[in-house]
Write a protein that holds these residues in place. Structure first.
Motif, mmCIF file in Angstrom:
data_model
loop_
_atom_site.group_PDB
_atom_site.id
_atom_site.type_symbol
_atom_site.label_atom_id
_atom_site.label_comp_id
_atom_site.label_asym_id
_atom_site.label_seq_id
_atom_site.Cartn_x
_atom_site.Cartn_y
_atom_site.Cartn_z
ATOM 1 N N HIS A 53 -94.540 -36.231 138.810
ATOM 2 C CA HIS A 53 -95.397 -37.208 139.493
ATOM 3 C C HIS A 53 -95.426 -38.469 138.636
ATOM 4 O O HIS A 53 -95.564 -38.386 137.422
ATOM 5 C CB HIS A 53 -96.846 -36.693 139.572
ATOM 6 N N GLN A 54 -95.335 -39.615 139.274
ATOM 7 C CA GLN A 54 -95.500 -40.882 138.558
ATOM 8 C C GLN A 54 -96.556 -41.689 139.301
ATOM 9 O O GLN A 54 -96.498 -41.833 140.520
ATOM 10 C CB GLN A 54 -94.196 -41.663 138.490
ATOM 11 N N PHE A 55 -97.525 -42.200 138.550
ATOM 12 C CA PHE A 55 -98.612 -42.989 139.103
ATOM 13 C C PHE A 55 -98.561 -44.374 138.456
ATOM 14 O O PHE A 55 -98.873 -44.519 137.280
ATOM 15 C CB PHE A 55 -99.955 -42.313 138.828
ATOM 16 N N LYS A 57 -99.959 -48.111 138.456
ATOM 17 C CA LYS A 57 -101.048 -48.994 138.894
ATOM 18 C C LYS A 57 -100.515 -50.407 139.061
ATOM 19 O O LYS A 57 -99.625 -50.834 138.321
ATOM 20 C CB LYS A 57 -102.163 -49.003 137.856
ATOM 21 N N GLN A 64 -97.664 -43.933 144.027
ATOM 22 C CA GLN A 64 -97.549 -42.535 143.614
ATOM 23 C C GLN A 64 -96.166 -42.061 144.029
ATOM 24 O O GLN A 64 -95.828 -42.084 145.215
ATOM 25 C CB GLN A 64 -98.635 -41.704 144.307
ATOM 26 N N THR A 65 -95.363 -41.659 143.075
ATOM 27 C CA THR A 65 -94.007 -41.196 143.355
ATOM 28 C C THR A 65 -93.863 -39.770 142.850
ATOM 29 O O THR A 65 -94.309 -39.455 141.754
ATOM 30 C CB THR A 65 -92.967 -42.098 142.647
ATOM 31 N N ARG A 132 -92.524 -41.438 147.970
ATOM 32 C CA ARG A 132 -93.601 -42.176 147.325
ATOM 33 C C ARG A 132 -94.632 -42.603 148.365
ATOM 34 O O ARG A 132 -94.309 -42.772 149.539
ATOM 35 C CB ARG A 132 -93.073 -43.375 146.558
ATOM 36 N N PHE A 150 -105.710 -42.399 139.773
ATOM 37 C CA PHE A 150 -104.380 -42.249 139.175
ATOM 38 C C PHE A 150 -104.492 -41.745 137.736
ATOM 39 O O PHE A 150 -103.776 -40.834 137.328
ATOM 40 C CB PHE A 150 -103.630 -43.582 139.183
ATOM 41 N N GLN A 153 -105.296 -38.107 137.531
ATOM 42 C CA GLN A 153 -104.152 -37.259 137.885
ATOM 43 C C GLN A 153 -103.155 -37.159 136.733
ATOM 44 O O GLN A 153 -102.654 -36.072 136.441
ATOM 45 C CB GLN A 153 -103.479 -37.790 139.152
ATOM 46 N N ALA A 161 -96.706 -35.332 134.834
ATOM 47 C CA ALA A 161 -97.010 -36.667 135.374
ATOM 48 C C ALA A 161 -96.832 -37.748 134.321
ATOM 49 O O ALA A 161 -96.980 -37.484 133.123
ATOM 50 C CB ALA A 161 -98.436 -36.697 135.911
ATOM 51 N N HIS A 163 -97.184 -42.364 133.799
ATOM 52 C CA HIS A 163 -97.721 -43.634 134.313
ATOM 53 C C HIS A 163 -96.602 -44.415 134.946
ATOM 54 O O HIS A 163 -95.514 -44.431 134.540
ATOM 55 C CB HIS A 163 -98.316 -44.495 133.199
#
Length: 163
Positions: A53-55, A57, A64-65, A132, A150, A153, A161, A163
């Motif tokens: 997971h990548q969040f 901002k 969110q990917t 995403r 984010f 998570q 996960a 950033h």
């Protein structure tokens, strides 16, 4: 005991206390991440150990990917896409029940997102190795809520996960 020896003893005691606090905090974090992973397996159909997971901002919300760690893993890619398609539809109705199940109802940002969902534009898109969700809003309070959500998570998912 000399003044120098007393100061040294005090310093050693303080360092031991700080070290113990760090170990307890790391242990609590690892325990929480394990609980989140177990709950996540009940909600997310893909394998957390085979996906990331990548969040990310940004000033209007964030992205969110979720990607398969192996770009040739067609099963994980399909499961990611199915899940994010479902989540997009749910979030668009203000239903954030899945994140609440995984992370707890007190998850940072969750209450604000549930209340303000009508002021968030949500866009689903497929990527070559997953999918995403892009969250966009002009409401600064909702941007702050998305960023908090984010951050929670990333913290809760640990090694799964970024950033």
């Amino acid at each position: 005991m000399t003044r120098k020896a007393s100061m040294l003893a005090l310093l050693v005691t303080a360092l031991v206390a700080v070290g113990a606090t760090v170990l307890v905090t790391q242990s609590q974090s690892s325990t929480r991440q394990a609980k989140v992973a177990a709950k996540g397996a009940q909600v997310m159909p893909f394998d957390l150990d085979r996906t990331t997971h990548q969040f990310t901002k940004n000033t209007t919300g964030g992205v969110q990917t979720v990607t398969a760690d192996d770009p040739a893993d067609a099963t994980q890619i399909r499961l990611i896409r199915e899940h994010l398609t479902e989540e997009s539809a749910k979030f668009g109705r203000g239903d954030f029940g899945d994140p609440a199940t995984i992370h707890g109802g007190q998850m940072p940002g969750l209450a604000e997102l549930s209340k303000g969902y009508k002021n968030i534009t949500l866009a689903y898109a497929e990527t070559p190795d997953g999918a995403r969700l892009t969250y966009t809003t002009g409401d600064k309070a909702l941007v702050t809520a998305l960023h908090a959500w984010f951050g929670a998570q990333v913290s809760d998912h640990g090694k799964h996960a970024t950033h």
